[in-house]
Scaffold this motif. Structure first.
Motif, PDB file in Angstrom:
ATOM      1  N   THR A   1      47.099  72.614  81.754  1.00  0.00           N
ATOM      2  CA  THR A   1      46.642  73.336  82.643  1.00  0.00           C
ATOM      3  C   THR A   1      46.630  72.779  84.035  1.00  0.00           C
ATOM      4  O   THR A   1      45.856  71.794  84.136  1.00  0.00           O
ATOM      5  CB  THR A   1      45.270  74.153  82.709  1.00  0.00           C
ATOM      6  OG1 THR A   1      44.288  73.372  82.563  1.00  0.00           O
ATOM      7  CG2 THR A   1      45.468  75.090  81.393  1.00  0.00           C
ATOM      8  N   HIS A   2      47.237  73.025  85.205  1.00  0.00           N
ATOM      9  CA  HIS A   2      47.355  72.564  86.290  1.00  0.00           C
ATOM     10  C   HIS A   2      46.582  73.023  87.309  1.00  0.00           C
ATOM     11  O   HIS A   2      46.289  72.396  88.501  1.00  0.00           O
ATOM     12  CB  HIS A   2      48.930  72.132  86.950  1.00  0.00           C
ATOM     13  CG  HIS A   2      49.836  71.170  86.023  1.00  0.00           C
ATOM     14  ND1 HIS A   2      50.552  71.513  84.931  1.00  0.00           N
ATOM     15  CD2 HIS A   2      50.018  69.742  86.302  1.00  0.00           C
ATOM     16  CE1 HIS A   2      50.960  70.499  84.596  1.00  0.00           C
ATOM     17  NE2 HIS A   2      50.964  69.468  85.443  1.00  0.00           N
ATOM     18  N   ARG A   3      46.216  74.170  87.385  1.00  0.00           N
ATOM     19  CA  ARG A   3      45.810  74.939  88.534  1.00  0.00           C
ATOM     20  C   ARG A   3      44.449  75.674  88.249  1.00  0.00           C
ATOM     21  O   ARG A   3      43.503  75.749  89.165  1.00  0.00           O
ATOM     22  CB  ARG A   3      46.459  75.928  89.151  1.00  0.00           C
ATOM     23  CG  ARG A   3      47.939  75.565  89.576  1.00  0.00           C
ATOM     24  CD  ARG A   3      48.909  76.627  89.780  1.00  0.00           C
ATOM     25  NE  ARG A   3      50.083  75.972  90.598  1.00  0.00           N
ATOM     26  CZ  ARG A   3      51.025  75.088  90.114  1.00  0.00           C
ATOM     27  NH1 ARG A   3      50.979  75.009  88.739  1.00  0.00           N
ATOM     28  NH2 ARG A   3      51.965  74.787  90.808  1.00  0.00           N
TER      29      ARG A   3
ATOM     30  N   PRO B   1      44.879  81.244  83.534  1.00  0.00           N
ATOM     31  CA  PRO B   1      45.390  79.977  83.386  1.00  0.00           C
ATOM     32  C   PRO B   1      46.700  80.045  83.452  1.00  0.00           C
ATOM     33  O   PRO B   1      47.325  79.135  83.797  1.00  0.00           O
ATOM     34  CB  PRO B   1      44.876  79.329  82.223  1.00  0.00           C
ATOM     35  CG  PRO B   1      43.537  80.224  81.983  1.00  0.00           C
ATOM     36  CD  PRO B   1      43.732  81.477  82.537  1.00  0.00           C
ATOM     37  N   HIS B   2      47.493  81.256  82.855  1.00  0.00           N
ATOM     38  CA  HIS B   2      48.830  81.359  82.936  1.00  0.00           C
ATOM     39  C   HIS B   2      49.328  81.759  84.335  1.00  0.00           C
ATOM     40  O   HIS B   2      50.877  81.531  84.262  1.00  0.00           O
ATOM     41  CB  HIS B   2      49.187  82.374  81.688  1.00  0.00           C
ATOM     42  CG  HIS B   2      48.832  81.837  80.253  1.00  0.00           C
ATOM     43  ND1 HIS B   2      49.892  80.847  79.868  1.00  0.00           N
ATOM     44  CD2 HIS B   2      47.768  81.742  79.604  1.00  0.00           C
ATOM     45  CE1 HIS B   2      49.169  80.660  78.640  1.00  0.00           C
ATOM     46  NE2 HIS B   2      48.084  81.149  78.474  1.00  0.00           N
TER      47      HIS B   2
ATOM     48  N   ARG C   1      49.792  81.133  87.285  1.00  0.00           N
ATOM     49  CA  ARG C   1      50.593  80.093  88.295  1.00  0.00           C
ATOM     50  C   ARG C   1      50.988  79.015  87.622  1.00  0.00           C
ATOM     51  O   ARG C   1      51.556  78.190  88.455  1.00  0.00           O
ATOM     52  CB  ARG C   1      49.784  80.044  89.437  1.00  0.00           C
ATOM     53  CG  ARG C   1      49.302  81.045  90.193  1.00  0.00           C
ATOM     54  CD  ARG C   1      50.464  81.838  90.933  1.00  0.00           C
ATOM     55  NE  ARG C   1      51.225  81.023  91.717  1.00  0.00           N
ATOM     56  CZ  ARG C   1      52.154  81.656  92.543  1.00  0.00           C
ATOM     57  NH1 ARG C   1      52.851  82.688  92.055  1.00  0.00           N
ATOM     58  NH2 ARG C   1      53.052  80.997  92.902  1.00  0.00           N
ATOM     59  N   GLU C   2      51.003  78.827  86.200  1.00  0.00           N
ATOM     60  CA  GLU C   2      51.124  77.693  85.691  1.00  0.00           C
ATOM     61  C   GLU C   2      52.672  77.240  85.361  1.00  0.00           C
ATOM     62  O   GLU C   2      53.463  78.427  84.857  1.00  0.00           O
ATOM     63  CB  GLU C   2      50.331  77.662  84.134  1.00  0.00           C
ATOM     64  CG  GLU C   2      50.706  76.335  83.439  1.00  0.00           C
ATOM     65  CD  GLU C   2      50.124  75.063  84.173  1.00  0.00           C
ATOM     66  OE1 GLU C   2      51.145  74.465  84.406  1.00  0.00           O
ATOM     67  OE2 GLU C   2      49.092  75.057  84.707  1.00  0.00           O
ATOM     68  N   HIS C   3      53.264  76.082  85.845  1.00  0.00           N
ATOM     69  CA  HIS C   3      54.448  76.041  85.789  1.00  0.00           C
ATOM     70  C   HIS C   3      55.008  75.282  84.378  1.00  0.00           C
ATOM     71  O   HIS C   3      56.204  75.358  83.929  1.00  0.00           O
ATOM     72  CB  HIS C   3      55.003  75.039  86.811  1.00  0.00           C
ATOM     73  CG  HIS C   3      54.400  73.808  86.783  1.00  0.00           C
ATOM     74  ND1 HIS C   3      53.331  73.440  87.386  1.00  0.00           N
ATOM     75  CD2 HIS C   3      54.738  72.506  86.404  1.00  0.00           C
ATOM     76  CE1 HIS C   3      53.014  71.874  87.286  1.00  0.00           C
ATOM     77  NE2 HIS C   3      54.073  71.443  86.575  1.00  0.00           N
ATOM     78  N   ALA C   4      53.866  74.668  83.923  1.00  0.00           N
ATOM     79  CA  ALA C   4      54.400  73.706  82.636  1.00  0.00           C
ATOM     80  C   ALA C   4      54.853  74.409  81.415  1.00  0.00           C
ATOM     81  O   ALA C   4      55.759  74.039  80.746  1.00  0.00           O
ATOM     82  CB  ALA C   4      52.971  72.904  82.048  1.00  0.00           C
TER      83      ALA C   4
ATOM     84  N   ALA D   1      47.923  77.774  77.097  1.00  0.00           N
ATOM     85  CA  ALA D   1      47.511  76.920  78.155  1.00  0.00           C
ATOM     86  C   ALA D   1      46.155  75.987  77.648  1.00  0.00           C
ATOM     87  O   ALA D   1      45.076  76.421  77.527  1.00  0.00           O
ATOM     88  CB  ALA D   1      47.085  77.619  79.364  1.00  0.00           C
TER      89      ALA D   1
END
Length: 267
Positions: free
Chosen positions: A81-83, A126-127, A129-132, A153
Motif C-alpha cells: 500500500t502506497h497511500r 486502500p485499493h 488509489r493504489e497503483h501497485a 493490499a
C-alpha cells in the motif's frame, strides 16, 4: 450492488485508451527478454512503476506465462500500500475491478475462504488509489483473457500472516499468485545495481528476510518466499534492470525484477 472499483492511474501509469494500451502491451510482450521454457508457473514477481519505466521488465514474466494461460482461472494479486495505511491485508468489498480493457470479476469464494484469518480486513479504501495492483491488470487480461481476481493490499503484518493467506488459497494449477514489487528506490545507478543484484540472490535463495529498502513489496514477497520453500518451488530470475536502463536518468533510479516460481528444477 457494490460499485465497481474504477481505474485510478489509467492515463498516468499506462494508456487509458484501450487501442493504445493493447498496442503497448503487444509491443512489450513481443520484445520481452527471452527466457527458456519453464515448468508450470505457480507464482510471479513483477514491478509496478509506470509502463515507460517497468513494463519491459514485467513483460518478461507475463510472456513466460503466456504458454500456460489456458489453465489459469484465478489470480491472487498482492502488493504494498502506497497511500492508505493498513494493519494486515485489505480485500475489497466490491465485486468488480475495472480496467480500460474491461471489467474483472472478483473471486467471492476466495474472499470468503480467508475471511476468518488473522490480519484480513475488508476495506475498499486502500485499493481506491493504489497503483501497485492496478498496473498488473491489463497485462493479466492480455495474457490470460478471462479469470477471477482476488486483490490483496498488504500493509503492516508479519510475512507469516501473508503466508497463511496464500496457504489457504494455494489450490491447484489453475491458481496463479502474483506479487507486485519494485526493488531499490532512488539510489545512484551503480549502487542500485549492486543492491538489486544482492536482493535477487536473496530471492533466489528463498531467504524471506527482505527489508523494505530492498523491495517496497517486501512483506508480500517474504510471505511468498516462505510458501515457496514449504511447497518446493524453484525461483528463476527472468529480468533485472532499473529505470536508468529503461527510461530516465541514472542519478537516482528505481530497481525492477521479474521472477517466476515453478515446482520443477528443470524445464
Amino acid at each position: 450492488m457494490p460499485v465497481p472499483r474504477p481505474t485510478a492511474v489509467a492515463g498516468l501509469f499506462y494508456p487509458a485508451d484501450p487501442t493504445e494500451l493493447r498496442r503497448e502491451l503487444r509491443h512489450y510482450l513481443a520484445n520481452a527478454a527471452p527466457v527458456p521454457h519453464l515448468g508450470a508457473i505457480k507464482a510471479l514477481v513483477v514491478p509496478h512503476a509506470g509502463y515507460i519505466y517497468s513494463a519491459a521488465v514485467a513483460a518478461a514474466a507475463y510472456s513466460a506465462l503466456a504458454p500456460q494461460a489456458a489453465r489459469i482461472r484465478r489470480v491472487i494479486l498482492l502488493g504494498p500500500t502506497h497511500r492508505v495505511p493498513v494493519h494486515g491485508m485489505a480485500v475489497p468489498a466490491t465485486d468488480t475491478f475495472l480496467s480500460p480493457l474491461g471489467p474483472i470479476p472478483l473471486d467471492q469464494a476466495a474472499r470468503q475462504a480467508i475471511a476468518d484469518l488473522p490480519g484480513v480486513v475488508v476495506d475498499d479504501q486502500p485499493h481506491a488509489r493504489e497503483h501497485a495492483l492496478e498496473v498488473q491488470l491489463p497485462f493479466l487480461q492480455t495474457v490470460l483473457g478471462s479469470f477471477e481476481l482476488l486483490p490483496l493490499a498488504v500493509g503492516h503484518c508479519p510475512p507469516e500472516t501473508v503466508a497463511a493467506v496464500l496457504e489457504r488459497l494455494w489450490d491447484g494449477d489453475d491458481t496463479l499468485i502474483v506479487v507486485s514489487s519494485d526493488l531499490s528506490h532512488y539510489l545512484p545507478y551503480p549502487q542500485a545495481r549492486r543492491q538489486d543484484e544482492a536482493t535477487s540472490r536473496q530471492v533466489l535463495a528463498l531467504d524471506a528476510a527482505l527489508e523494505h529498502d530492498q523491495a517496497c513489496g517486501a512483506t508480500p514477497l517474504n510471505g511468498l518466499l516462505l510458501q515457496a520453500r514449504r511447497h518446493g518451488l524453484v525461483p528463476r530470475l527472468l529480468d533485472l534492470r532499473n529505470s536508468g536502463d529503461t527510461a530516465g536518468s541514472r542519478e537516482e533510479v528505481v530497481g525492477y525484477a521479474a521472477f517466476a516460481f515453478t515446482p520443477e528444477t528443470t524445464p
